[in-house]
Write a protein that holds these residues in place. Sequence first.
Motif, PDB file in Angstrom:
ATOM      1  N   GLY A  35       0.822  -1.218   0.000  1.00 22.94           N
ATOM      2  CA  GLY A  35       0.000   0.000   0.000  1.00 22.94           C
ATOM      3  C   GLY A  35       0.847   1.255   0.000  1.00 22.94           C
ATOM      4  N   ASP A  36       1.924   1.244   0.788  1.00 22.79           N
ATOM      5  CA  ASP A  36       2.816   2.407   0.821  1.00 22.79           C
ATOM      6  C   ASP A  36       3.523   2.603  -0.516  1.00 22.79           C
ATOM      7  OD1 ASP A  36       2.079   2.821   3.463  1.00 22.79           O
ATOM      8  OD2 ASP A  36       3.850   1.804   4.284  1.00 22.79           O
ATOM      9  N   ILE A  37       3.928   1.510  -1.127  1.00 16.78           N
ATOM     10  CA  ILE A  37       4.564   1.585  -2.448  1.00 16.78           C
ATOM     11  C   ILE A  37       3.586   2.177  -3.465  1.00 16.78           C
ATOM     12  CG2 ILE A  37       5.439   0.199  -4.377  1.00 16.78           C
ATOM     13  CD1 ILE A  37       6.717  -1.658  -2.230  1.00 16.78           C
ATOM     14  N   ALA A  38       2.348   1.709  -3.426  1.00 17.50           N
ATOM     15  CA  ALA A  38       1.330   2.225  -4.348  1.00 17.50           C
ATOM     16  C   ALA A  38       1.107   3.722  -4.141  1.00 17.50           C
ATOM     17  CB  ALA A  38       0.019   1.459  -4.167  1.00 17.50           C
ATOM     18  N   GLU A  39       1.055   4.146  -2.888  1.00 21.62           N
ATOM     19  CA  GLU A  39       0.865   5.581  -2.608  1.00 21.62           C
ATOM     20  C   GLU A  39       2.054   6.401  -3.106  1.00 21.62           C
ATOM     21  OE1 GLU A  39      -1.611   7.371  -1.784  1.00 21.62           O
ATOM     22  OE2 GLU A  39      -3.002   6.014  -0.816  1.00 21.62           O
ATOM     23  N   LEU A  40       3.258   5.869  -2.939  1.00 22.63           N
ATOM     24  CA  LEU A  40       4.436   6.595  -3.428  1.00 22.63           C
ATOM     25  C   LEU A  40       4.398   6.760  -4.943  1.00 22.63           C
ATOM     26  CD1 LEU A  40       7.091   5.021  -1.063  1.00 22.63           C
ATOM     27  CD2 LEU A  40       6.573   7.471  -1.237  1.00 22.63           C
ATOM     28  N   PHE A  41       3.972   5.732  -5.660  1.00 22.64           N
ATOM     29  CA  PHE A  41       3.855   5.868  -7.114  1.00 22.64           C
ATOM     30  C   PHE A  41       2.706   6.811  -7.485  1.00 22.64           C
ATOM     31  CE2 PHE A  41       6.556   2.017  -7.445  1.00 22.64           C
ATOM     32  CZ  PHE A  41       7.473   2.519  -8.351  1.00 22.64           C
ATOM     33  N   ALA A  42       1.639   6.815  -6.694  1.00 19.70           N
ATOM     34  CA  ALA A  42       0.536   7.757  -6.941  1.00 19.70           C
ATOM     35  C   ALA A  42       0.990   9.193  -6.690  1.00 19.70           C
ATOM     36  CB  ALA A  42      -0.661   7.400  -6.060  1.00 19.70           C
ATOM     37  N   ILE A  43       1.827   9.389  -5.675  1.00 23.90           N
ATOM     38  CA  ILE A  43       2.397  10.717  -5.413  1.00 23.90           C
ATOM     39  C   ILE A  43       3.266  11.145  -6.591  1.00 23.90           C
ATOM     40  CG2 ILE A  43       4.104  11.935  -3.988  1.00 23.90           C
ATOM     41  CD1 ILE A  43       2.926  10.327  -1.580  1.00 23.90           C
ATOM     42  N   SER A  44       4.073  10.229  -7.086  1.00 23.27           N
ATOM     43  CA  SER A  44       4.910  10.529  -8.240  1.00 23.27           C
ATOM     44  C   SER A  44       4.049  10.938  -9.430  1.00 23.27           C
ATOM     45  CB  SER A  44       5.780   9.319  -8.599  1.00 23.27           C
ATOM     46  OG  SER A  44       6.496   9.579  -9.778  1.00 23.27           O
ATOM     47  N   ASN A  45       2.995  10.191  -9.673  1.00 22.26           N
ATOM     48  CA  ASN A  45       2.092  10.516 -10.778  1.00 22.26           C
ATOM     49  C   ASN A  45       1.463  11.891 -10.584  1.00 22.26           C
ATOM     50  OD1 ASN A  45       0.467   9.758 -13.194  1.00 22.26           O
ATOM     51  ND2 ASN A  45      -1.186  10.015 -11.710  1.00 22.26           N
ATOM     52  N   ALA A  46       1.010  12.180  -9.364  1.00 21.21           N
ATOM     53  CA  ALA A  46       0.394  13.486  -9.092  1.00 21.21           C
ATOM     54  C   ALA A  46       1.391  14.616  -9.330  1.00 21.21           C
ATOM     55  CB  ALA A  46      -0.131  13.523  -7.653  1.00 21.21           C
ATOM     56  N   LEU A  47       2.642  14.396  -8.983  1.00 28.45           N
ATOM     57  CA  LEU A  47       3.676  15.409  -9.226  1.00 28.45           C
ATOM     58  C   LEU A  47       3.915  15.607 -10.718  1.00 28.45           C
ATOM     59  CD1 LEU A  47       6.081  14.396  -6.350  1.00 28.45           C
ATOM     60  CD2 LEU A  47       4.993  16.645  -6.593  1.00 28.45           C
ATOM     61  N   HIS A  48       3.918  14.516 -11.482  1.00 25.35           N
ATOM     62  CA  HIS A  48       4.080  14.628 -12.939  1.00 25.35           C
ATOM     63  C   HIS A  48       2.911  15.396 -13.551  1.00 25.35           C
ATOM     64  CE1 HIS A  48       7.650  12.292 -14.039  1.00 25.35           C
ATOM     65  NE2 HIS A  48       7.366  11.502 -13.007  1.00 25.35           N
ATOM     66  N   VAL A  49       1.700  15.079 -13.124  1.00 22.16           N
ATOM     67  CA  VAL A  49       0.510  15.757 -13.646  1.00 22.16           C
ATOM     68  C   VAL A  49       0.557  17.239 -13.307  1.00 22.16           C
ATOM     69  CG1 VAL A  49      -2.009  15.931 -13.350  1.00 22.16           C
ATOM     70  CG2 VAL A  49      -0.945  13.691 -13.664  1.00 22.16           C
ATOM     71  N   LEU A  50       0.936  17.548 -12.075  1.00 21.18           N
ATOM     72  CA  LEU A  50       1.027  18.942 -11.652  1.00 21.18           C
ATOM     73  C   LEU A  50       2.103  19.682 -12.440  1.00 21.18           C
ATOM     74  CD1 LEU A  50      -0.372  20.760  -9.594  1.00 21.18           C
ATOM     75  CD2 LEU A  50       1.335  20.065  -7.922  1.00 21.18           C
ATOM     76  N   HIS A  51       3.235  19.019 -12.655  1.00 16.39           N
ATOM     77  CA  HIS A  51       4.315  19.625 -13.441  1.00 16.39           C
ATOM     78  C   HIS A  51       3.834  19.966 -14.851  1.00 16.39           C
ATOM     79  CE1 HIS A  51       8.319  20.342 -15.073  1.00 16.39           C
ATOM     80  NE2 HIS A  51       7.997  19.530 -16.066  1.00 16.39           N
ATOM     81  N   GLU A  52       3.168  19.013 -15.475  1.00 15.01           N
ATOM     82  CA  GLU A  52       2.667  19.258 -16.833  1.00 15.01           C
ATOM     83  C   GLU A  52       1.646  20.383 -16.856  1.00 15.01           C
ATOM     84  OE1 GLU A  52       1.279  15.573 -18.501  1.00 15.01           O
ATOM     85  OE2 GLU A  52       3.237  14.622 -18.215  1.00 15.01           O
ATOM     86  N   ALA A  53       0.785  20.421 -15.849  1.00 14.99           N
ATOM     87  CA  ALA A  53      -0.237  21.467 -15.798  1.00 14.99           C
ATOM     88  C   ALA A  53       0.400  22.846 -15.621  1.00 14.99           C
ATOM     89  CB  ALA A  53      -1.220  21.192 -14.660  1.00 14.99           C
ATOM     90  N   LEU A  54       1.459  22.919 -14.837  1.00 16.94           N
ATOM     91  CA  LEU A  54       2.131  24.207 -14.644  1.00 16.94           C
ATOM     92  C   LEU A  54       2.878  24.646 -15.901  1.00 16.94           C
ATOM     93  CD1 LEU A  54       3.449  23.753 -11.009  1.00 16.94           C
ATOM     94  CD2 LEU A  54       1.729  25.399 -11.779  1.00 16.94           C
ATOM     95  N   GLU A  55       3.265  23.691 -16.729  1.00 12.23           N
ATOM     96  CA  GLU A  55       3.957  24.020 -17.970  1.00 12.23           C
ATOM     97  C   GLU A  55       2.986  24.519 -19.040  1.00 12.23           C
ATOM     98  OE1 GLU A  55       7.370  23.898 -18.600  1.00 12.23           O
ATOM     99  OE2 GLU A  55       7.435  23.651 -16.429  1.00 12.23           O
ATOM    100  N   LEU A  56       1.755  24.064 -18.970  1.00  9.73           N
ATOM    101  CA  LEU A  56       0.767  24.475 -19.975  1.00  9.73           C
ATOM    102  C   LEU A  56       0.379  25.932 -19.770  1.00  9.73           C
ATOM    103  CD1 LEU A  56      -1.596  21.374 -19.945  1.00  9.73           C
ATOM    104  CD2 LEU A  56       0.097  21.960 -21.675  1.00  9.73           C
ATOM    105  N   SER A  57       0.274  26.645 -20.850  1.00  8.47           N
ATOM    106  CA  SER A  57      -0.029  28.071 -20.737  1.00  8.47           C
ATOM    107  C   SER A  57      -1.422  28.306 -20.154  1.00  8.47           C
ATOM    108  CB  SER A  57       0.101  28.751 -22.091  1.00  8.47           C
ATOM    109  OG  SER A  57      -0.790  28.175 -23.009  1.00  8.47           O
TER     110      SER A  57
END
Length: 146
Positions: A35-57
């Motif tokens: 469960g902790d491993i899954a949450e860590l990968f979900a956190i990673s995904n959320a960070l990637h999504v947030l990064h992409e959203a901040l890059e979009l104009s």
Amino acid sequence: MDWRLLDYAKEAEDTASGLHVFLGEIPQYRKDITGDIAELFAISNALHVLHEALELSRYGRFQGRILKDLEICLPSLGHTLDDINDMFSKKKKNSRLAPGAFPGTPPYAVLWEDSLADMKAQGISLPVRLELFRSYLQGMYDALKG
């Protein structure tokens, strides 16, 4: 604006990978560790999504909505990842050795239990921390979108 979101995402993934060692060593905690491993990968995904959203104009101009949240969340996430990674370094340094067929094997169960107790003593257990980070990051993305 550079928030190093991708660095934190990579560190979350690396931390999850490091926890894999514990899976085979302490099967009684398999469900919790998975469960902790899954949450860590979900956190990673959320960070990637947030990064992409901040890059979009179209969303990048709204970064002020989440600026203070990022200033709180990212260092706190970093400290939690450091706490988890401390387990790995203790694994190498721990002087209490587990008896058994492989002398010198670190006592994974003791390391796991001690680390979880330390985090809980700080105020929030590891599974709850990870869930909070994931939902907080996802909430920041929702705020960014308006």
